[in-house]
Design a protein around this motif. Structure first.
Motif, PDB file in Angstrom:
ATOM      1  N   PRO A 217     -36.291   9.236  21.012  1.00  0.00           N
ATOM      2  CA  PRO A 217     -35.295   9.965  19.960  1.00  0.00           C
ATOM      3  C   PRO A 217     -34.243   9.078  19.426  1.00  0.00           C
ATOM      4  N   GLU A 218     -33.554   8.171  20.289  1.00  0.00           N
ATOM      5  CA  GLU A 218     -32.330   7.322  19.992  1.00  0.00           C
ATOM      6  C   GLU A 218     -32.906   6.370  18.927  1.00  0.00           C
ATOM      7  N   GLU A 219     -33.984   5.677  19.213  1.00  0.00           N
ATOM      8  CA  GLU A 219     -34.566   4.588  18.271  1.00  0.00           C
ATOM      9  C   GLU A 219     -34.757   5.215  16.873  1.00  0.00           C
ATOM     10  N   LEU A 220     -35.651   6.465  17.016  1.00  0.00           N
ATOM     11  CA  LEU A 220     -35.854   7.068  15.702  1.00  0.00           C
ATOM     12  C   LEU A 220     -34.538   7.260  14.994  1.00  0.00           C
ATOM     13  N   TYR A 221     -33.658   7.769  15.665  1.00  0.00           N
ATOM     14  CA  TYR A 221     -32.563   8.427  14.909  1.00  0.00           C
ATOM     15  C   TYR A 221     -31.599   7.153  14.383  1.00  0.00           C
ATOM     16  N   GLU A 222     -31.094   6.402  15.474  1.00  0.00           N
ATOM     17  CA  GLU A 222     -30.591   5.080  14.966  1.00  0.00           C
ATOM     18  C   GLU A 222     -31.214   4.252  13.943  1.00  0.00           C
ATOM     19  N   ALA A 223     -32.506   3.963  14.037  1.00  0.00           N
ATOM     20  CA  ALA A 223     -33.341   2.744  13.191  1.00  0.00           C
ATOM     21  C   ALA A 223     -34.504   3.669  12.629  1.00  0.00           C
ATOM     22  N   PRO A 224     -34.481   4.490  11.704  1.00  0.00           N
ATOM     23  CA  PRO A 224     -35.472   5.055  11.280  1.00  0.00           C
ATOM     24  C   PRO A 224     -36.206   4.112  10.561  1.00  0.00           C
ATOM     25  N   ALA A 225     -37.661   4.161  10.183  1.00  0.00           N
ATOM     26  CA  ALA A 225     -38.601   3.200   9.676  1.00  0.00           C
ATOM     27  C   ALA A 225     -38.638   3.539   8.376  1.00  0.00           C
ATOM     28  N   THR A 226     -38.797   4.880   8.014  1.00  0.00           N
ATOM     29  CA  THR A 226     -38.965   5.215   6.594  1.00  0.00           C
ATOM     30  C   THR A 226     -38.023   6.209   6.086  1.00  0.00           C
ATOM     31  N   THR A 227     -38.025   6.377   4.810  1.00  0.00           N
ATOM     32  CA  THR A 227     -37.181   7.277   4.328  1.00  0.00           C
ATOM     33  C   THR A 227     -37.595   8.745   5.009  1.00  0.00           C
ATOM     34  N   PHE A 228     -38.756   9.105   4.951  1.00  0.00           N
ATOM     35  CA  PHE A 228     -39.543  10.127   5.458  1.00  0.00           C
ATOM     36  C   PHE A 228     -38.736  10.666   6.946  1.00  0.00           C
ATOM     37  N   VAL A 229     -38.781   9.608   7.570  1.00  0.00           N
ATOM     38  CA  VAL A 229     -38.158   9.853   9.173  1.00  0.00           C
ATOM     39  C   VAL A 229     -36.673  10.032   9.034  1.00  0.00           C
ATOM     40  N   ALA A 230     -35.872   9.193   8.236  1.00  0.00           N
ATOM     41  CA  ALA A 230     -34.558   9.093   7.952  1.00  0.00           C
ATOM     42  C   ALA A 230     -34.155  10.574   7.644  1.00  0.00           C
TER      43      ALA A 230
END
Ligand code: ADP
Ligand code: MG
Lengths: 372, 305
Positions: A217-230
């Motif tokens: 969860p931290e990785e996804l939140y701090e460094a999203p890979a796409t605008t969708f995830v962001a």
């Protein structure tokens, strides 16, 4: 490890419609894995293929060393907690829970059922029928009925979706502690990003049949890979800019005329046009012109257009000179200045909180308001 | 978990049950009885009165006749005579009805299952096809089986050619023909309630069964069949009861050795022997009530009656 669940190039088509598109996924044994995505993105279809209720059009599904792609559902060491629970209405709670054990001709069914009902705190309802239980209780029965078989993988399809918010938060914690206790692999499907982040070790964000990003969860939140995830996981401010210079790990950008710093670790692109992103709670405000020093990023000359007080924090909308509205969450510490609509402000954040995304993506992807 | 948590998560339907008592409940109770009245009168007129008359008739002195009038003598001997004279027809009726009912289950269950789960957009068409025969009369449909099973017709020729039947073999005027007729005529009464039960089953329950280590057969036995039980019980009753009392099929498709109790009752009425006919009718009714009671108790769906 021994019985990782591995999906390789799994595709599922219904007629000409591709519900799951070339999915690659490895779910380590014993992990709490969340499959997160908006409604209709193919989560249920993915689970059903793992359960054996749907056959992949192409691709393979391995459980440890065993290829289970075409194995019948009743031969798989996999159990499902269905979205609508699917409890057997003609059986008592105890018989519902005992169902899987009886089919496997296990011994000590009665005592195992007792233990399982104790785990989910439903011993006193053993003789009732499902229709006599509340939604939360039915949910626990569904969990107990699947869990009692000690499957190598437990699939949960939006198991908390039918519960009200308060009960759902409570069940999230309970489900997480049960998973820790039994140590089985849980694959939890949800469209609630908060639920996924609270519960899972690893979250895979799914969109239109594909995995957008996978990580903690931290990785996804701090460094999203796409605008969708962001946008889908929390909120993001995405401002268009371009990379000016690169010095080692440090990137310097030109964002609407301002000099913005970013770290390569959070950059999906390191040259040319980019979306420069920052989470609203990472940003803090100061009155226009009160410079906060050189090591913070600053976007200046905003005008506060909306203020909402939400108890623990205050949410500001700030209109920037180039017309975009940015969101800022400030903790109500009482130590910081409060602004009012019309105030002129500058926005500041630390360079390591900047993330850079491919400028060719739609900045509003995944930004639809999901129900809480 | 707190009790408040449970209550807050109740669905709307459940929550209604816990609601405050309806202040108009009293009034509603009265109007409820009022609404019962037409039905109750109907039953009194067309069920209670005829039944009492039937039982009374069965106890008349058999020496009377329609022209001379009957004497009410509490003549229990009627029952003894009827059972002595018509025992074989009685047993035969129940056996034929039982075989026809079983045949209806064997044919009707797969059909109802297919309509409920596999028919897709053909569902309505298939249901219409099940009901369509009702648009012609019972008599005409049974007569057409005389033709289908006839000695010089295609079916018998084919069966003879295949040596299923001997060179002189025939189908019409046999117990087989009677049971076939009964099965054919009452099949829709099995299919429709079965379909109604099966159709209500959430397919996810069947998936849950297979997910929980039950093979397709075990899932059928432990999930589908129990959930279809109300339909199966209703279908069995709707088939068995009229089949046991039927006389048309035996009349048109049978021979003197396939006579059922319905044929005897009809003949007795025709001959004016009302007391014996009534005694037979009452006995048949009693036998069916007992059988149905035992069956329903065994099937575990008391809510049906
Ligand atoms: N049996 C099916 N036939 C046709 N389309 C289907 C079927 N099952 C799912 N779909 C479609 O596949 C897509 C993904 O569905 P699903 O996996 O249920 O999504 P999710 O669980 O993420 O909401 C949806 O657009 C849905 O309409
Ligand atoms: Mg779903």
């Amino acid at each position: 490890m021994g019985t990782d669940l591995q999906l390789t190039s799994v595709t599922k088509r219904f007629g000409t419609f591709t519900a799951v598109d070339d999915l690659d996924l490895t779910i380590p044994e014993g992990s709490f894995f969340a499959l997160l995505g908006p409604s209709g993105c193919g989560k249920t279809t993915t689970l059903r293929m793992v359960a054996g209720l749907e056959e992949p059009t192409t691709g393979t599904i391995m459980l440890g060393e065993q290829d289970i792609t075409r194995l019948k559902p009743y031969r798989r060491p996999v159990n499902t907690v269905f979205q609508s629970y699917a409890l057997f209405p003609h059986l008592t709670i105890a018989d519902n829970v005992a169902f899987g054990l009886k089919r496997q001709r296990r011994k000590d069914v009665a005592s195992t059922v007792q233990e399982m009902l104790a785990l989910v705190e439903l011993e006193h309802l053993a003789k009732r029928r499902p229709a006599q239980l509340s939604g939360g209780q039915q949910q626990r029965v569904a969990l107990a009925r699947a869990l009692i078989n000690q499957p190598q993988v437990l699939l949960l399809d939006e198991p908390l979706g039918a519960l009200d918010l308060k009960l759902r938060r409570q069940m999230q914690l309970e489900l997480k502690s049960i998973q820790t206790e039994v140590g089985l692999t849980f694959v939890h499907v949800t469209h609630d990003q908060e639920e996924a982040m609270t519960m899972a070790d690893t979250v895979a964000v799914m969109n239109e049949g594909r995995i957008e990003q996978l990580g903690s969860p931290e990785e996804l939140y701090e460094a999203p890979a796409t605008t969708f995830v962001a946008n889908f996981l929390g909120q993001s401010n995405l401002v268009s800019g371009s990379v000016a210079t690169t010095r080692g790990d440090a990137l310097e950008l030109d964002v609407q005329g301002a000099r913005i710093l970013a770290h390569a670790a959070h950059a999906r692109v390191t040259s040319g046009e980019v979306w420069a992103g920052v989470r609203p709670e990472k940003v803090y405000l100061s009155g226009a012109g009160d410079d906060d020093g050189a090591d913070v990023n600053t976007l200046g000359d905003g005008v506060v257009s909306d203020v909402s007080f939400v108890g623990v924090s205050t949410q500001y909308l700030v209109r920037m000179p180039w017309g975009q509205e940015l969101t800022v969450f400030e903790q109500n510490t009482g130590a910081r200045e409060r602004f009012r609509p019309g105030d002129k402000v500058d926005l500041h954040w630390r360079p390591e909180h900047t993330f850079l995304l491919d400028a060719s993506q739609d900045a509003s992807a995944g930004a639809e308001v999901e129900d809480a | 978990m707190s009790a408040a948590g449970h209550i807050s998560s109740l669905g709307p339907a459940e929550a209604e049950l816990d609601g405050p008592p309806d202040p108009e409940g009293q009034k509603r109770g009265w109007s409820g009885y009022l609404l019962l009245l037409p039905g109750a009168l109907w039953l009194l007129l067309f069920f209670v009165v005829p039944t009492v008359t039937l039982v009374a008739t069965s106890l008349y002195d058999p020496s009377g006749s329609l022209q001379l009038g009957y004497q009410m003598t509490g003549h229990w001997q009627n029952y003894v005579d009827a059972l002595r004279d018509y025992g074989p027809q009685f047993v035969r009726s129940l056996i034929y009805a039982l075989i026809a009912t079983i045949a209806c289950i064997v044919l009707g269950f797969p059909l109802a299952y297919a309509i409920a789960f596999k028919a897709g957009r053909w569902k309505n068409l298939m249901l219409v096809a099940v009901i369509a025969p009702f648009f012609t009369s019972f008599l005409v449909r049974t007569l057409s089986w005389q033709y289908i099973l006839g000695d010089n017709e295609a079916l018998v020729s084919v069966l003879r050619a295949l040596h299923v039947l001997g060179p002189e073999g025939y189908l019409l005027a046999t117990p087989f023909a009677v049971v076939t007729g009964l099965t054919y005529n009452f099949l829709p009464f099995m299919v429709l309630p079965l379909y109604a039960s099966l159709e209500k089953i959430d397919p996810r329950l069947i998936e849950a069964g297979t997910d929980l280590y039950a093979s397709p057969f075990t899932t059928f036995r432990t999930v589908t069949l129990p959930l279809a039980m109300p339909g199966l019980v209703a279908g069995t009753l709707l088939t068995f009861i009229p089949a046991a009392g039927d006389y048309i099929n035996s009349e048109l498709l049978g021979n003197p050795r396939t006579r059922m109790i319905g044929n005897e009752i009809q003949d007795l009425f025709g001959a004016g022997d009302y007391p014996t006919a009534a005694a037979l009718s009452v006995t048949l009714m009693a036998a069916i009530v007992v059988l149905v009671f035992v069956y329903v108790r065994r099937a575990g769906t008391e809510e049906l009656v």
